[in-house]
Design an enzyme around this catalytic site. Structure first.
Site, mmCIF file in Angstrom:
data_model
loop_
_atom_site.group_PDB
_atom_site.id
_atom_site.type_symbol
_atom_site.label_atom_id
_atom_site.label_comp_id
_atom_site.label_asym_id
_atom_site.label_seq_id
_atom_site.Cartn_x
_atom_site.Cartn_y
_atom_site.Cartn_z
ATOM 1 N N CYS A 2 -33.470 0.769 1.225
ATOM 2 C CA CYS A 2 -34.028 1.096 -0.078
ATOM 3 C C CYS A 2 -35.313 1.892 0.148
ATOM 4 O O CYS A 2 -36.066 1.631 1.080
ATOM 5 C CB CYS A 2 -34.375 -0.106 -0.947
ATOM 6 S SG CYS A 2 -32.968 -1.110 -1.376
ATOM 7 N N ARG A 27 -32.530 6.154 3.096
ATOM 8 C CA ARG A 27 -32.713 4.706 3.158
ATOM 9 C C ARG A 27 -31.698 3.943 2.313
ATOM 10 O O ARG A 27 -31.695 2.717 2.278
ATOM 11 C CB ARG A 27 -34.127 4.341 2.695
ATOM 12 C CG ARG A 27 -35.216 4.993 3.516
ATOM 13 C CD ARG A 27 -36.565 4.664 2.963
ATOM 14 N NE ARG A 27 -36.926 3.292 3.237
ATOM 15 C CZ ARG A 27 -37.513 2.869 4.337
ATOM 16 N NH1 ARG A 27 -37.814 3.721 5.280
ATOM 17 N NH2 ARG A 27 -37.816 1.608 4.508
ATOM 18 N N TRP A 74 -30.100 0.563 -1.396
ATOM 19 C CA TRP A 74 -29.017 0.135 -0.515
ATOM 20 C C TRP A 74 -28.752 -1.304 -0.928
ATOM 21 O O TRP A 74 -29.596 -2.183 -0.752
ATOM 22 C CB TRP A 74 -29.456 0.208 0.948
ATOM 23 C CG TRP A 74 -28.334 -0.100 1.896
ATOM 24 C CD1 TRP A 74 -27.376 0.764 2.341
ATOM 25 C CD2 TRP A 74 -28.065 -1.363 2.519
ATOM 26 N NE1 TRP A 74 -26.517 0.111 3.198
ATOM 27 C CE2 TRP A 74 -26.918 -1.188 3.323
ATOM 28 C CE3 TRP A 74 -28.660 -2.620 2.475
ATOM 29 C CZ2 TRP A 74 -26.361 -2.221 4.077
ATOM 30 C CZ3 TRP A 74 -28.108 -3.646 3.223
ATOM 31 C CH2 TRP A 74 -26.969 -3.439 4.016
ATOM 32 N N ASN A 100 -38.188 -2.943 -2.006
ATOM 33 C CA ASN A 100 -37.410 -2.749 -0.789
ATOM 34 C C ASN A 100 -37.477 -4.069 -0.051
ATOM 35 O O ASN A 100 -38.561 -4.611 0.145
ATOM 36 C CB ASN A 100 -38.049 -1.624 0.042
ATOM 37 C CG ASN A 100 -37.526 -1.577 1.467
ATOM 38 O OD1 ASN A 100 -36.392 -1.968 1.728
ATOM 39 N ND2 ASN A 100 -38.342 -1.093 2.379
ATOM 40 N N GLY A 101 -36.309 -4.627 0.349
ATOM 41 C CA GLY A 101 -36.324 -5.883 1.095
ATOM 42 C C GLY A 101 -35.480 -6.939 0.422
ATOM 43 O O GLY A 101 -34.634 -6.629 -0.429
ATOM 44 N N GLU A 505 -21.064 4.638 22.281
ATOM 45 C CA GLU A 505 -21.748 5.514 21.327
ATOM 46 C C GLU A 505 -20.735 6.443 20.632
ATOM 47 O O GLU A 505 -20.823 6.681 19.428
ATOM 48 C CB GLU A 505 -22.843 6.308 22.060
ATOM 49 C CG GLU A 505 -23.640 7.294 21.241
ATOM 50 C CD GLU A 505 -24.414 6.697 20.073
ATOM 51 O OE1 GLU A 505 -24.438 5.467 19.900
ATOM 52 O OE2 GLU A 505 -24.982 7.497 19.312
ATOM 53 N N LYS A 509 -20.240 6.504 16.636
ATOM 54 C CA LYS A 509 -20.414 7.745 15.849
ATOM 55 C C LYS A 509 -19.175 7.985 14.992
ATOM 56 O O LYS A 509 -19.278 8.293 13.808
ATOM 57 C CB LYS A 509 -20.625 8.974 16.754
ATOM 58 C CG LYS A 509 -21.934 9.085 17.467
ATOM 59 C CD LYS A 509 -23.117 9.436 16.603
ATOM 60 C CE LYS A 509 -23.787 8.220 16.051
ATOM 61 N NZ LYS A 509 -24.891 7.638 16.757
ATOM 62 N N GLU A 512 -18.865 5.394 12.073
ATOM 63 C CA GLU A 512 -19.827 5.422 10.968
ATOM 64 C C GLU A 512 -19.698 6.651 10.086
ATOM 65 O O GLU A 512 -19.953 6.566 8.890
ATOM 66 C CB GLU A 512 -21.256 5.173 11.431
ATOM 67 C CG GLU A 512 -21.871 6.201 12.306
ATOM 68 C CD GLU A 512 -23.285 5.807 12.736
ATOM 69 O OE1 GLU A 512 -23.946 5.002 12.074
ATOM 70 O OE2 GLU A 512 -23.741 6.339 13.760
ATOM 71 N N HIS A 528 -7.142 -5.685 30.566
ATOM 72 C CA HIS A 528 -7.314 -7.112 30.287
ATOM 73 C C HIS A 528 -7.065 -7.432 28.815
ATOM 74 O O HIS A 528 -7.482 -8.475 28.324
ATOM 75 C CB HIS A 528 -8.711 -7.574 30.713
ATOM 76 C CG HIS A 528 -8.936 -7.416 32.175
ATOM 77 N ND1 HIS A 528 -8.290 -8.187 33.120
ATOM 78 C CD2 HIS A 528 -9.683 -6.537 32.872
ATOM 79 C CE1 HIS A 528 -8.658 -7.801 34.336
ATOM 80 N NE2 HIS A 528 -9.500 -6.790 34.205
ATOM 81 N N LYS A 627 -30.283 4.771 6.939
ATOM 82 C CA LYS A 627 -30.869 5.193 8.220
ATOM 83 C C LYS A 627 -31.810 4.131 8.778
ATOM 84 O O LYS A 627 -31.897 3.935 9.970
ATOM 85 C CB LYS A 627 -31.617 6.506 8.012
ATOM 86 C CG LYS A 627 -32.255 7.054 9.262
ATOM 87 C CD LYS A 627 -31.475 8.214 9.803
ATOM 88 C CE LYS A 627 -31.959 8.677 11.154
ATOM 89 N NZ LYS A 627 -30.864 8.772 12.113
HETATM 90 O O1 M6R Z 1 -34.056 2.819 13.882
HETATM 91 P P1 M6R Z 1 -33.283 2.058 14.890
HETATM 92 O O2 M6R Z 1 -33.050 2.811 16.153
HETATM 93 O O3 M6R Z 1 -33.848 0.707 15.175
HETATM 94 O O4 M6R Z 1 -31.860 1.827 14.231
HETATM 95 C C1 M6R Z 1 -30.890 1.045 14.843
HETATM 96 C C2 M6R Z 1 -29.555 1.249 14.197
HETATM 97 O O5 M6R Z 1 -29.591 0.898 12.857
HETATM 98 C C3 M6R Z 1 -29.096 2.707 14.305
HETATM 99 O O6 M6R Z 1 -29.067 3.132 15.633
HETATM 100 C C4 M6R Z 1 -27.693 2.874 13.709
HETATM 101 O O7 M6R Z 1 -26.763 2.204 14.512
HETATM 102 C C5 M6R Z 1 -27.361 4.354 13.549
HETATM 103 N N1 M6R Z 1 -26.714 4.554 12.293
HETATM 104 C C6 M6R Z 1 -26.478 4.871 14.616
HETATM 105 O O8 M6R Z 1 -26.069 6.172 14.415
#
Ligand code: M6R
Length: 632
Positions: A2, A27, A74, A100-101, A505, A509, A512, A528, A627
């Site tokens: 948020c 956010r 959010w 926010n929170g 990773e 990617k 998401e 396994h 983010k």
């Molecule tokens: O700001 P941060 O690096 O602590 O964020 C951690 C994760 O929320 C962040 O890496 C998230 O997994 C991204 N969307 C990955 O692309």
């Protein structure tokens, strides 16, 4: 998560709020809303979905207000519907709040307020706040301490003392048309100082177009913004003396500059990011014969010397970068290293080990779990003392963040603002931080020879040009390749050793931004269990670069091929064996194995990007994500 904004001053508030929300949309984008105060009325407009829906609703509305607050959501409590969108008001709709929170004790407060006759019209935790403030305005608690300054300020103070959880708030009221009250408790909030005007926001880029003089509130602080200035208090009512600092910022950083999406632009920025990291942290005149360290991290000896262990706490992509970091710290610097999900560690910390450096890795510097885990570790180590005393280091792209305030020693990753929700350039910048840290520790511990160090450094210096080469060679090809997979439902990524985190990773990617189910595995683990998933409908991306496990990964890829999986190989350039094994090749320069993740991550970023773009998805703002994850 948020984003909140607020404005008080002499200009029309509504445009400033919308511009601020545009910057904060990363956010959360489940709904958006604004509330402004003018001529004795509170005007509130809210819309489900992205900010553009709110902008459409506001089009053509004349709003002379010079005071207002805004929110981009959010969803945590309550579906992303308009009735749950912020701002939330009291019953008389004279007071509005954005948050926010999460308010953890909202259920008991809601019951208490209902018993007093308050009615609720949303499913959110937030709505208790305007009612609680209203209650304290009508019936101030006897221990009032700030009523002389402002009845609204005092009512907010009393209300926030009843709240449990993590929250940042902005509050306006028709009855106090010259006041904007803001609060911070475990969620970020910055105040911008202009000429006779003041701003607040969850993140500084929302303020920077107007002023670079910024004060970041600390946890447990309330501020009263009026056209005359800013007063800051503790929740106890004690007044604090605080002054803004000047931030440096370049607005060009948040433009797409001709790219279709921020994510693609950020992928292309990676060679430049690596150059900046090299210029910042590497002694350009270093000569192996000098016997000096080539690394300029400027960290205290007390942090780095005599270490027995390193533990790293992080989430998401930062956790993947930390796994590469573990490999480097163990293989280059010879230090046993443990990587933990911050969200797990905070409730089940490992028994304390002596002489341990704890590293928090977070792009945003605001991830709630990472901050809480680090704070907990700092506290328990301070209590224990001696060999167990805290040695804390932060690695972040936002040195001005909550992490920067929690931990005195921070390595900034120098990637510039990243807007795409999927982390790309900040990941390679985190890897660079780990290269520098492991080289510095290797130097101090004499873990590798200076000649080997010189080799690695020369390899690092080549990276920007090699990254450019990969981007140039692969962009068109990966775009074409992505056509084959736009309908695919499952993907497997495999890698080993230092490239296992790149498999993780790649899978993250793809998940998401394209919403395709994907898993990353250490290649040797496939047999396994996960190999049972494979058939001609499940493509396998193998990260197979030359080094200790190259032949092994090729064998693991063959095992997948024998189960009809379509094979995509991130492989060394001009490699006959790879050409025979894989159906599609994503070649990268054949570099030192230690440096290979810097290059192998590029094809998997491009593949995810193009598959998502091909599917017509919102690459920069994927569904359900934000983010900056500022809630638990
Ligand atoms: O700001 P941060 O690096 O602590 O964020 C951690 C994760 O929320 C962040 O890496 C998230 O997994 C991204 N969307 C990955 O692309």
């Amino acid at each position: 998560m948020c984003g909140i904004v607020g404005y008080i001053g002499t200009r029309a508030a509504s445009g400033i709020l919308i511009e601020g929300l545009k910057t904060l949309e990363y956010r959360g984008y489940d709904s958006a809303g604004v509330a402004t105060i003018s001529e004795g009325t509170l005007q509130r407009t809210r819309a489900k979905g992205k900010l553009i829906n709110l902008q459409t609703k506001l089009e053509g509305l004349e709003d002379p207000a010079r005071l207002g607050i805004g929110h981009t959501r959010w969803a945590t409590h309550g579906k992303p519907e308009e009735h749950n969108a912020h701002p939330h008001t009291d019953e008389s709709e004279r007071l509005a709040v954005v948050q926010n929170g999460i308010i953890e004790n909202y259920r008991e407060l809601r019951e208490e307020l209902k018993e007093k006759g308050y009615t609720f019209c949303s499913d959110t935790d937030t709505e208790v706040i305007p009612h609680l403030i209203d209650e304290y305005l009508k019936n101030p608690a006897p221990e009032a301490v700030l009523s002389a300054q402002s009845a609204l300020l005092e009512a907010v103070r009393q209300a926030v003392n009843r709240l449990r959880g993590a929250f940042a708030l902005a509050i306006v009221s028709v009855d106090f048309p010259d006041e904007l009250i803001v609060v911070r408790q475990q969620a970020p909030l910055a105040i911008g100082f202009g000429q006779g005007e003041f701003f607040c926001a969850s993140d500084t880029p929302a303020i920077m177009p107007y002023t670079q003089a910024v004060l970041t509130l600390e946890n447990g602080e309330i501020a009263r913004l009026t056209p005359m200035g800013v007063e800051v208090y503790e929740f106890s009512g004690h007044r604090l003396k605080k002054y803004p600092r000047t931030l440096n910022w370049n607005p060009i950083m948040v433009e797409k500059q001709g790219f279709k999406h921020f994510m693609l632009k950020e992928i292309y920025e990676q060679p430049g990011v690596v150059r900046t990291c090299l210029e910042t942290y590497l002694d350009t005149d270093w000569d192996v014969s000098s016997g000096e360290s080539p690394i300029k991290l400027d960290l205290p000896d007390a942090l780095l010397d005599g270490l027995q262990h390193v533990q790293i706490l992080a989430c998401g992509t930062s956790w993947h970068a930390s796994l590469v970091g573990k490999y480097l710290l163990e293989q280059v610097a010879g230090i046993p290293t443990f990587v933990q999900y911050a969200s797990e560690f905070r409730y089940a910390p490992a028994p304390l080990m002596p002489n341990t450096m704890t590293i928090g890795v977070t792009q945003s510097g605001e991830t709630a779990d990472t901050l809480a885990a680090l704070e907990m570790e700092q506290n328990r180590r301070t209590e224990q003392g001696g060999d167990y005393a805290p040695r804390m280091l932060g690695i972040t792209n936002r040195v001005d963040s909550s992490l920067g305030r929690l931990i005195p020693d921070v390595v900034g990753t120098m990637a510039g603002i990243e807007i795409g929700v999927a982390a790309t350039k900040t990941f390679v910048a985190q890897l660079m931080a780990f290269y520098f840290l492991s080289l510095e520790l290797a130097y101090r511990r004499k873990a590798i020879s200076l000649e080997r160090m010189a080799e690695i450094i020369e390899g690092l210096r080549q990276l920007p040009a090699q990254l450019e080469q990969v981007l140039e060679a692969q962009e068109r090809y990966v775009e074409e390749l992505s056509h084959d997979f736009s309908e695919t439902q499952d993907f497997i990524f495999i890698g080993r050793g230092i490239n296992y985190p790149i498999a993780l990773e790649g899978a993250l990617k793809l998940k998401e931004i394209s919403y395709i189910h994907a898993e990353g595995y250490p290649a040797g683990e496939m047999k396994h269990g996960p190999i049972a998933l494979l058939d001609e409908k499940v493509p396998v991306v193998a990260i197979a670069t030359r080094g200790t496990v190259y032949e092994k990964v090729l064998s693991n890829a063959q095992e997948a091929k024998a189960r009809d999986a379509q094979l995509i190989g991130v492989v060394p350039m001009n490699d006959a064996e790879a050409e025979e094994t894989f159906d599609s090749l994503l070649p990268v320069p054949d570099v030192d194995e230690l440096l290979s993740p810097m290059l192998t991550v590029i094809p998997v970023q491009l593949l995810s990007y193009h598959i998502a773009a091909r599917r017509g998805l919102d690459v920069d703002q994927p569904r359900n994500l934000a983010k900056s994850v500022t809630v638990e």
